[in-house]
Enzyme design. Structure first.
Site, PDB file in Angstrom:
ATOM      1  N   ARG A  10     -19.904  -6.356 -47.832  1.00  0.00           N
ATOM      2  CA  ARG A  10     -18.740  -5.922 -47.125  1.00  0.00           C
ATOM      3  C   ARG A  10     -19.164  -4.730 -46.361  1.00  0.00           C
ATOM      4  O   ARG A  10     -19.745  -3.936 -46.772  1.00  0.00           O
ATOM      5  CB  ARG A  10     -17.546  -5.630 -48.157  1.00  0.00           C
TER       6      ARG A  10
ATOM      7  N   SER B 266       0.970  -1.099  -0.051  1.00  0.00           N
ATOM      8  CA  SER B 266      -0.053   0.045  -0.095  1.00  0.00           C
ATOM      9  C   SER B 266       0.729   1.471  -0.059  1.00  0.00           C
ATOM     10  O   SER B 266       1.848   1.209   0.579  1.00  0.00           O
ATOM     11  CB  SER B 266      -0.733   0.163   1.215  1.00  0.00           C
TER      12      SER B 266
END
Length: 470
Positions: A323, A283
């Site tokens: 497409r 921490s």
């Protein structure tokens, strides 16, 4: 990752190994591999000058291309194949102008990019499964070593029944192995079809030869290690969504493990501990903390993966014409990020499970918080018939009265009230003690674990290796 993006805000996948498999240069390499393999297919079919494939292969060295430049110029044509193809042709022409006819002939950019992404995925999944099998081997070991380690089973956050840590590990194993087996079975197909998905240019190319466009496509698939496709799939995206679903399901299974470890490693629970390593879990403000960082990172991947898989389905559902337009383009980053997350999470979860520390004493301590109350289901089934028609109501009254007491007193009170309710001539002290032994009410826990491991023999590995015991 693109150049300059090192994953600062994506720690779960911030790894050189992940970048090597999914980064921009890996994409460039896959595209060039498709083009080089296609040139080899054309040469073998006698459709381009002899020696062309070797020239294209030499020019297709991914390390010799400016990835940032290709990415910037891709905006001009809407995909990276177009500028990269221009650079490749220039290189090939400078080496042997006659070989230039072998570059991209009769293909379209979607053929190349779809095939390249399937190739990229194939490589990533192969690496991913190596870590997965480390994880499943470790989980199989835990399941076997803790087959008789008692713990409490929880339901809707509450103590439910006696359980074993071995069965919990076996269930983790089942989730990972089932998802991995599904992912392993996927067929990642080559893409071919030409400009409009009709193979018109391929038909013209092969008109005077003894081969067909379909045979060329099958040869390309073989060279790339991809599955042959019966037909072009430009706008049928099941191959992509199935891959995305498989990856997301695997990350889901990782998330389940992480969620359990995060809870079970809380100090007030204390049943598990992540593997210890220098500098991990620290921490910035509290020196005493040992954060379960591996599980945190894995959980972060599990929270992101479903949205990425959803994006693939959203794209697939909106592919238009023969497409597509932007839907196709939205697919690429989602698929690549999903691959990166799965790879990163797989590495972390394999380390987590191989070094997981189990604390049976804490498991037993937590089991005894509820004590014999955990056996009330079994007591009801065994004892109610001894008490007559209202046996269930009498035993329920014992439970209800017990629950009014503080948690620390409930075990003693339940046993006392139960003894007062059931005559000794119907249930002796020894029989009552046996009935209230949590080890007596595990059902088929051991057999369930055995059946789970037996169902996935390819994922159990060596049972002699695995996690560190606490």
């Amino acid at each position: 990752m693109t150049d300059g993006d090192f994953g600062l805000l994506s720690p779960v996948s911030a790894s050189p190994a992940v970048a090597a498999l999914t980064g921009d240069r890996a994409v460039i390499a896959a595209i060039l591999d498709v083009e080089a393999s296609w040139a080899a297919v054309l040469e073998e079919a006698g459709l381009v000058p002899a020696g062309s494939a070797a020239v294209v292969a030499e020019a297709a060295d991914a390390g010799s291309y400016d990835v940032a430049s290709v990415a910037e110029r891709a905006q001009g044509g809407g995909n990276p194949v177009i500028p990269l193809l221009g650079d490749l042709r220039t290189k090939v022409k400078s080496m042997d102008s006659s070989a230039a006819t072998a570059v991209h002939t009769s293909l379209t950019s979607q053929d190349v990019l779809d095939s390249a992404l399937m190739l990229l995925a194939s490589r990533a999944v192969s690496a991913l499964l190596v870590d997965v099998k480390r994880t499943t081997t470790a989980l199989a070991t835990l399941a076997e070593q803790h087959a008789e380690t008692l713990c409490v089973g929880r339901s809707l956050t509450q103590h439910a029944l006696p359980y074993t840590f071995g069965l919990r590990a076996a269930q983790w194993f089942q989730g990972v192995a089932a998802a991995a087996a599904r992912l392993e079975s996927l067929r990642l197909p080559v893409q071919f079809g030409g400009a409009g998905g009709t193979l018109a240019s391929g038909t013209k190319l092969t008109a005077s030869s003894q081969t067909t466009p379909f045979e060329l496509a099958d040869s390309l698939a073989s060279k790339l290690g991809l599955a042959a496709a019966p037909a072009p799939w430009h706008t049928n995206r099941l191959a992509v969504t199935s891959l995305g679903d498989g990856l997301a399901a695997l990350v889901d299974s990782f998330g389940k493990i992480a969620a359990d470890v995060l809870f079970l490693s809380r100090p007030e629970v204390g049943e598990l501990g992540e593997p210890l390593a220098a500098g991990r879990g620290v921490s910035s403000a509290m020196p005493q903390k040992q954060n379960p960082v591996l599980s945190v990172l894995v959980r972060s991947a599990a929270l992101q993966a479903p949205g990425l898989a959803s994006q693939l389905h959203l794209a697939a559902a909106t592919f238009n014409d023969e497409r597509p337009d932007g839907a196709w383009h939205s697919e690429w980053p989602a698929l690549r990020q999903l691959l990166a997350l799965a790879l990163g999470a797989a590495g972390h979860v394999s380390e987590l499970t191989e070094g997981l520390r189990a604390f049976p004493e804490a498991m037993r301590r937590n089991l005894e918080i509820s004590g014999p109350l955990l056996l009330s289901e079994g007591v009801m089934a065994a004892v109610a018939p001894l008490l007559g028609a209202d046996g269930k109501q009498k035993l329920q009254a014992v439970v209800d009265e017990t629950l009014k007491a503080p948690a620390a007193e409930q075990s003693r009170i339940y046993t006392k009230l139960l003894r007062e309710t059931v005559p000794a001539d119907k249930l002796s002290d020894a029989q009552l003690e046996a009935l209230l032994d949590p080890a007596s009410y595990l059902g088929e826990a051991a057999e369930i674990s055995r059946r789970i491991l037996a169902a996935y023999p390819d994922f159990t590995g060596s049972s002699s290796k695995g996690a560190t015991r606490g």
